[in-house]
Design a protein around this motif. Structure first.
Motif, PDB file in Angstrom:
ATOM      1  N   ALA A   1       0.826  -1.201   0.000  1.00 41.77           N
ATOM      2  CA  ALA A   1       0.000   0.000   0.000  1.00 41.77           C
ATOM      3  C   ALA A   1       0.867   1.259   0.000  1.00 41.77           C
ATOM      4  CB  ALA A   1      -0.936   0.003   1.206  1.00 41.77           C
ATOM      5  N   CYS A   2       1.937   1.226   0.803  1.00 44.27           N
ATOM      6  CA  CYS A   2       2.846   2.377   0.843  1.00 44.27           C
ATOM      7  C   CYS A   2       3.511   2.589  -0.517  1.00 44.27           C
ATOM      8  CB  CYS A   2       3.891   2.180   1.926  1.00 44.27           C
ATOM      9  SG  CYS A   2       3.265   2.322   3.621  1.00 44.27           S
ATOM     10  N   LEU A   3       3.882   1.498  -1.164  1.00 43.61           N
ATOM     11  CA  LEU A   3       4.518   1.594  -2.477  1.00 43.61           C
ATOM     12  C   LEU A   3       3.559   2.184  -3.512  1.00 43.61           C
ATOM     13  CD1 LEU A   3       6.456  -1.806  -2.579  1.00 43.61           C
ATOM     14  CD2 LEU A   3       7.447   0.484  -2.366  1.00 43.61           C
ATOM     15  N   GLN A   4       2.246   2.005  -3.275  1.00 45.01           N
ATOM     16  CA  GLN A   4       1.239   2.517  -4.202  1.00 45.01           C
ATOM     17  C   GLN A   4       0.714   3.893  -3.793  1.00 45.01           C
ATOM     18  OE1 GLN A   4      -1.753  -0.549  -4.600  1.00 45.01           O
ATOM     19  NE2 GLN A   4      -0.210  -2.139  -4.983  1.00 45.01           N
ATOM     20  N   GLY A   5       1.347   4.488  -2.769  1.00 46.36           N
ATOM     21  CA  GLY A   5       0.994   5.853  -2.408  1.00 46.36           C
ATOM     22  C   GLY A   5       0.249   6.048  -1.115  1.00 46.36           C
ATOM     23  N   TRP A   6      -0.141   4.948  -0.447  1.00 46.16           N
ATOM     24  CA  TRP A   6      -0.839   5.111   0.839  1.00 46.16           C
ATOM     25  C   TRP A   6       0.106   5.675   1.888  1.00 46.16           C
ATOM     26  CZ3 TRP A   6      -0.431   2.333   5.659  1.00 46.16           C
ATOM     27  CH2 TRP A   6      -1.473   2.602   6.565  1.00 46.16           C
ATOM     28  N   GLN A   7      -0.369   6.613   2.667  1.00 42.63           N
ATOM     29  CA  GLN A   7       0.452   7.230   3.699  1.00 42.63           C
ATOM     30  C   GLN A   7       0.085   6.671   5.068  1.00 42.63           C
ATOM     31  OE1 GLN A   7       3.008   9.495   3.336  1.00 42.63           O
ATOM     32  NE2 GLN A   7       2.780   9.141   1.129  1.00 42.63           N
ATOM     33  N   PRO A   8       1.019   6.001   5.737  1.00 43.80           N
ATOM     34  CA  PRO A   8       0.709   5.519   7.091  1.00 43.80           C
ATOM     35  C   PRO A   8       0.525   6.697   8.038  1.00 43.80           C
ATOM     36  CG  PRO A   8       3.048   5.241   6.618  1.00 43.80           C
ATOM     37  CD  PRO A   8       2.396   5.676   5.338  1.00 43.80           C
ATOM     38  N   PRO A   9      -0.298   6.542   9.073  1.00 45.60           N
ATOM     39  CA  PRO A   9      -0.524   7.652  10.006  1.00 45.60           C
ATOM     40  C   PRO A   9       0.779   8.098  10.671  1.00 45.60           C
ATOM     41  CG  PRO A   9      -2.108   5.885  10.366  1.00 45.60           C
ATOM     42  CD  PRO A   9      -1.079   5.354   9.425  1.00 45.60           C
TER      43      PRO A   9
ATOM     44  N   HIS B   1      11.016  -0.475   6.735  1.00 43.81           N
ATOM     45  CA  HIS B   1      11.745   0.594   7.414  1.00 43.81           C
ATOM     46  C   HIS B   1      12.067   1.733   6.450  1.00 43.81           C
ATOM     47  CE1 HIS B   1      13.151  -2.526  10.615  1.00 43.81           C
ATOM     48  NE2 HIS B   1      11.988  -1.988  10.910  1.00 43.81           N
ATOM     49  N   GLN B   2      12.419   1.399   5.210  1.00 48.48           N
ATOM     50  CA  GLN B   2      12.709   2.430   4.218  1.00 48.48           C
ATOM     51  C   GLN B   2      11.479   3.278   3.919  1.00 48.48           C
ATOM     52  OE1 GLN B   2      14.230   0.239   0.864  1.00 48.48           O
ATOM     53  NE2 GLN B   2      16.209  -0.186   1.829  1.00 48.48           N
ATOM     54  N   LEU B   3      10.306   2.659   4.035  1.00 48.77           N
ATOM     55  CA  LEU B   3       9.057   3.371   3.784  1.00 48.77           C
ATOM     56  C   LEU B   3       8.565   4.136   5.011  1.00 48.77           C
ATOM     57  CD1 LEU B   3       7.269   0.556   1.749  1.00 48.77           C
ATOM     58  CD2 LEU B   3       8.011   2.780   0.845  1.00 48.77           C
ATOM     59  N   GLY B   4       9.321   4.056   6.090  1.00 47.45           N
ATOM     60  CA  GLY B   4       8.962   4.791   7.294  1.00 47.45           C
ATOM     61  C   GLY B   4       8.019   4.059   8.230  1.00 47.45           C
ATOM     62  N   LEU B   5       7.806   2.768   8.010  1.00 46.19           N
ATOM     63  CA  LEU B   5       6.948   1.987   8.903  1.00 46.19           C
ATOM     64  C   LEU B   5       7.769   1.515  10.108  1.00 46.19           C
ATOM     65  CD1 LEU B   5       5.025  -0.187   6.288  1.00 46.19           C
ATOM     66  CD2 LEU B   5       4.027   1.573   7.749  1.00 46.19           C
ATOM     67  N   PRO B   6       7.351   1.847  11.322  1.00 41.59           N
ATOM     68  CA  PRO B   6       8.099   1.449  12.524  1.00 41.59           C
ATOM     69  C   PRO B   6       7.816  -0.002  12.901  1.00 41.59           C
ATOM     70  CG  PRO B   6       6.175   2.696  13.172  1.00 41.59           C
ATOM     71  CD  PRO B   6       6.168   2.670  11.666  1.00 41.59           C
ATOM     72  N   VAL B   7       8.353  -0.932  12.097  1.00 38.70           N
ATOM     73  CA  VAL B   7       8.037  -2.356  12.237  1.00 38.70           C
ATOM     74  C   VAL B   7       9.123  -3.053  13.049  1.00 38.70           C
ATOM     75  CG1 VAL B   7       7.647  -4.508  10.990  1.00 38.70           C
ATOM     76  CG2 VAL B   7       6.808  -2.359  10.042  1.00 38.70           C
TER      77      VAL B   7
END
Length: 488
Positions: free
Chosen positions: A252-260, A282-288
């Motif tokens: 979803a992030c790769l397709q443009g969805w922005q995580p809160p 992690h590169q997409l900014g998701l704190p996983v």
């Protein structure tokens, strides 16, 4: 320390404790509901209650009320088959079943009677156990595994053990009054402990949207848009995910969805997690942060965090338990279940032999694989391939079957059958077999091969050489998941 919700209600009285979007309760209001239901349960002199339903405020109220009244609770996943539910009720000696399914009572092969329920959501069914339950002393909750063979195993836990794990998680994650969005079913021990108890210990708020609002359909089906909309709507600080959900978020992030921007902690576990996927997240900014555990240890044993993480590791061992590696197998102590319901020989273990191969260095744990053939889907379901294979092989025209699906979202299979059976007939048969299986154990795609093609990979007594088959048919197997399937 053994926590009670009463203590938390006194500490955080007017803070919001839980919401489903329509109703929000403070800690004090939630406690009042818990206390009232606890008194009702006590007046009925119940020893054992089964809870069958989706995520809701009422689910949490029943859970905490059973603790308050010292009643054994058996959460039943909504996706369990009727035979699995029946087996769970028998193992636990359940005297009362609370279910959202109005017709469940009539479907069960038991002598039951309906009674009024204090909670309108649930249909209350009084059950007369067929025989007394065999439970280890101190059992407060029986969490049922999905049953790698189709027969759920009842893991018996104390209240103290559950809250001890929750406290360890609260300590290492260090989230102050977090807003936690419960995405996984509360009947899953991980969400129950890490998604309810741990946030409550921190004065946080638990959000419990329905299955439809979360896009969770059964145990293995997702409405991607609904799930993403739910996360965006609630702007949580923390969520818990299985690998399949993480893959959804990354895509979803790769397709443009922005995580809160509010998101601080995304715990992922319940199955193998690709290091590549974690790095991409992690590169997409998701704190996983990856973790590891099992029901027998109170769900969580190790966890990476924002301040302490090691690439490739499943995390640092939590403060309340110890891990040793014996003959390459991960062995946990200090966090043992009481044993399995109905199996006295398993009671009061000092260690849990996990069946996982791994390494532990300086308190950090690495998992290298399974010691048996057990498949763990990307939805976190434990599935014995032999169980599903036996269902498929029940028809005489079947010759061989090998079920696949480790770390994948669904099962596939390599099958061979009589040449008199065409692909249309085979598809019809597989559809009938799937109807007899829980949704997480159904075979969605298969590769048909001839008996002669499998002959080189079969032992003298007819057993398939699994590793050799995985290697020999690697390209065709990959196509079952990432290309055009041989059947569907």
């Amino acid at each position: 320390m053994t926590y009670t919700f009463q203590q938390l209600a006194e500490q955080f009285a007017d803070r919001p404790a839980i919401t489903d979007g329509d109703l929000q309760l403070s800690y004090q209001q939630l406690y009042e509901r818990v206390q009232a239901l606890s008194e009702t349960f006590s007046a009925l002199q119940l020893r054992s209650i089964a809870l069958h339903g989706g995520n809701s405020i009422d689910w949490v109220v029943v859970d905490l009320a059973c603790q308050q009244a010292n009643i054994v609770l058996q959460p039943l996943p909504p996706f369990f088959s009727l035979s699995q539910i029946d087996a769970c009720l028998e193992q636990a000696g359940s005297q009362l079943l609370l279910s959202e399914d109005a017709g469940l009572a009539s479907k069960l092969q038991q002598t039951v009677s309906l009674m009024s329920s204090q909670i309108a959501r649930y249909h209350a069914v009084s059950i007369t156990p067929k025989k007394p339950a065999q439970l280890p002393q101190g059992t407060a909750k029986i969490t049922f595994t999905s049953g790698s063979t189709g027969n759920p195993k009842g893991v018996c836990l104390t209240t103290e053990h559950q809250w001890r794990v929750a406290q360890s998680l609260a300590t290492v994650t260090a989230l102050n009054q977090p807003k936690h969005l419960a995405l996984l079913p509360l009947s899953t021990l991980l969400e129950n402990i890490a998604g309810v108890y741990s946030p409550l210990l921190c004065g946080g708020m638990v959000i419990v949207p329905s299955e439809q609002q979360r896009g969770m359909l059964g145990s293995s089906k997702l409405d991607h848009k609904a799930l993403l909309a739910c996360i965006s709507q609630w702007q949580p600080n923390s969520i818990i995910m299985i690998p399949q959900l993480l893959l959804l978020l990354v895509n979803a992030c790769l397709q443009g969805w922005q995580p809160p921007a509010s998101l601080q902690f995304v715990a992922v576990g319940g199955g193998k997690v690709s290091p590549t996927m974690l790095a991409q997240a992690h590169q997409l900014g998701l704190p996983v942060y990856e973790g590891y555990g099992l029901s027998e240890c109170g769900s969580v044993v190790a966890l990476n965090t924002s301040t302490q993480q090691v690439d490739g590791s499943v995390g640092q061992v939590l403060p309340h338990c110890q891990v040793n590696v014996v003959n390459n197998e991960v062995v946990v102590s200090g966090a043992c279940h009481l044993g399995y319901a109905g199996v006295p020989s398993s009671w009061y273990p000092q260690q849990v032999h996990t069946g996982d191969l791994g390494q532990c260095r300086n308190g950090w744990l690495w998992i290298n694989g399974r010691s048996k053939n057990l498949l763990i889907s990307s939805f976190g379901r434990n599935i014995s391939p032999e169980w599903v294979e036996s269902e498929i092989m029940a028809e005489p025209f079947m010759r061989q079957c090998m079920v696949l699906g480790d770390a994948e979202p669904y099962l596939s299979a390599i099958v061979s059958c009589s040449e008199l059976v065409d692909n249309v007939q085979l598809a019809s048969y597989m559809a009938r077999v799937n109807q007899q299986l829980p949704d997480y154990a159904q075979v969605w795609h298969w590769l048909r091969v001839s008996p002669a093609q499998l002959a080189p990979f079969t032992t003298a007594n007819g057993r398939l050489k699994r590793d050799a088959i995985l290697s020999a048919f690697a390209d065709q197997i990959a196509a079952l998941y990432h290309g055009e399937s041989a059947a569907s």
